[in-house]
Scaffold this active site. Sequence first.
Site, PDB file in Angstrom:
ATOM      1  N   GLU A  40       1.391   6.733  -6.732  1.00  0.00           N
ATOM      2  CA  GLU A  40       0.331   7.724  -7.000  1.00  0.00           C
ATOM      3  C   GLU A  40       0.866   9.148  -6.868  1.00  0.00           C
ATOM      4  O   GLU A  40       0.607   9.993  -7.716  1.00  0.00           O
ATOM      5  CB  GLU A  40      -0.820   7.519  -6.008  1.00  0.00           C
ATOM      6  CG  GLU A  40      -1.727   6.347  -6.367  1.00  0.00           C
ATOM      7  CD  GLU A  40      -2.772   6.066  -5.294  1.00  0.00           C
ATOM      8  OE1 GLU A  40      -3.420   5.022  -5.405  1.00  0.00           O
ATOM      9  OE2 GLU A  40      -2.925   6.873  -4.362  1.00  0.00           O
ATOM     10  N   GLU A  45       0.845  -1.207   0.000  1.00  0.00           N
ATOM     11  CA  GLU A  45       0.000   0.000   0.000  1.00  0.00           C
ATOM     12  C   GLU A  45       0.875   1.251   0.000  1.00  0.00           C
ATOM     13  O   GLU A  45       0.576   2.225  -0.691  1.00  0.00           O
ATOM     14  CB  GLU A  45      -0.934  -0.018   1.227  1.00  0.00           C
ATOM     15  CG  GLU A  45      -1.953   1.092   1.254  1.00  0.00           C
ATOM     16  CD  GLU A  45      -2.926   1.076   0.091  1.00  0.00           C
ATOM     17  OE1 GLU A  45      -3.473   0.001  -0.208  1.00  0.00           O
ATOM     18  OE2 GLU A  45      -3.131   2.135  -0.541  1.00  0.00           O
TER      19      GLU A  45
HETATM   20  N1  LIG Z   1      -2.613  11.113 -14.408  1.00  0.00           N
HETATM   21  C1  LIG Z   1      -3.349  10.038 -14.743  1.00  0.00           C
HETATM   22  N2  LIG Z   1      -3.312   9.575 -15.998  1.00  0.00           N
HETATM   23  C2  LIG Z   1      -4.040   8.497 -16.357  1.00  0.00           C
HETATM   24  N3  LIG Z   1      -4.834   7.791 -15.535  1.00  0.00           N
HETATM   25  C3  LIG Z   1      -4.904   8.191 -14.246  1.00  0.00           C
HETATM   26  C4  LIG Z   1      -4.170   9.323 -13.785  1.00  0.00           C
HETATM   27  N4  LIG Z   1      -4.443   9.488 -12.462  1.00  0.00           N
HETATM   28  C5  LIG Z   1      -5.282   8.502 -12.136  1.00  0.00           C
HETATM   29  N5  LIG Z   1      -5.568   7.715 -13.190  1.00  0.00           N
HETATM   30  C6  LIG Z   1      -6.471   6.543 -13.200  1.00  0.00           C
HETATM   31  O1  LIG Z   1      -7.355   6.626 -12.101  1.00  0.00           O
HETATM   32  C7  LIG Z   1      -7.169   5.515 -11.210  1.00  0.00           C
HETATM   33  C8  LIG Z   1      -7.318   5.980  -9.776  1.00  0.00           C
HETATM   34  O2  LIG Z   1      -6.240   6.866  -9.496  1.00  0.00           O
HETATM   35  P1  LIG Z   1      -6.052   7.552  -8.091  1.00  0.00           P
HETATM   36  O3  LIG Z   1      -4.790   8.322  -8.072  1.00  0.00           O
HETATM   37  O4  LIG Z   1      -7.307   8.278  -7.746  1.00  0.00           O
HETATM   38  O5  LIG Z   1      -5.916   6.317  -7.182  1.00  0.00           O
HETATM   39  P2  LIG Z   1      -6.750   6.109  -5.853  1.00  0.00           P
HETATM   40  O6  LIG Z   1      -8.174   5.945  -6.186  1.00  0.00           O
HETATM   41  O7  LIG Z   1      -6.328   7.196  -4.925  1.00  0.00           O
HETATM   42  O8  LIG Z   1      -6.172   4.725  -5.453  1.00  0.00           O
HETATM   43  P3  LIG Z   1      -6.315   4.087  -4.023  1.00  0.00           P
HETATM   44  O9  LIG Z   1      -7.725   3.570  -3.982  1.00  0.00           O
HETATM   45  O10 LIG Z   1      -5.256   3.016  -4.045  1.00  0.00           O
HETATM   46  O11 LIG Z   1      -6.015   5.181  -3.039  1.00  0.00           O
HETATM   47  C9  LIG Z   1      -5.784   4.954 -11.556  1.00  0.00           C
HETATM   48  O12 LIG Z   1      -5.692   3.568 -11.248  1.00  0.00           O
HETATM   49  C10 LIG Z   1      -5.699   5.231 -13.055  1.00  0.00           C
HETATM   50  O13 LIG Z   1      -6.360   4.226 -13.805  1.00  0.00           O
END
Ligand SMILES: Nc1ncnc2c1ncn2[C@@H]1O[C@H](COP(=O)(O)OP(=O)(O)OP(=O)(O)O)[C@@H](O)[C@H]1O
Length: 141
Positions: free
Chosen positions: A89, A82
Amino acid sequence: MLMDLKERKQVPKPPKVDKNHNFFESMGYALSGIKFAFIHERNIRYQILGLILVMSAAWFFALPIEKWLILILTCAIVICMEITNTIAEWIIDLVTDNQYHPIAKNVKDVAAGGVLISSTMAVIVGLLIFVPEILLFFNLT
Ligand SMILES: Nc1ncnc2c1ncn2[C@@H]1O[C@H](COP(=O)(O)OP(=O)(O)OP(=O)(O)O)[C@@H](O)[C@H]1O
């Protein structure tokens, strides 16, 4: 003279960008990283809660040391995955400035996949260890 000292105290320390100079300095920054991740990442808070529950259950069932070791290692792998996912991220958000990029998507998806694999394995390990204990506890064997 007094004024000089007061003014000097108010000058903010420049942000640190050089290398740590000793073990305690490294430790301090590592702990502040854990604190930051704990405050900003909901999933890490859930996983630490899960770790506490698993350790409490292990204590309740008086598991042998081998099973404690397996559970501790399994929980550590999930939390470390994680943290790796969180690093991916944040780096992606920093580099892309929150703009869409297909490589950014792949990196984030792969990092999330690592968390999913380790969590699924942790659930399987948990079931294999605790189901027999629960059955025994309720005399269901
Ligand atoms: N800059 C980007 N370019 C392309 N796709 C993106 C980008 N940022 C996010 N994504 C897409 O959105 C999804 C979610 O991204 P995010 O950064 O919100 O993760 P998260 O929901 O915070 O993850 P977690 O649930 O692990 O905290 C990623 O898996 C990806 O598919």
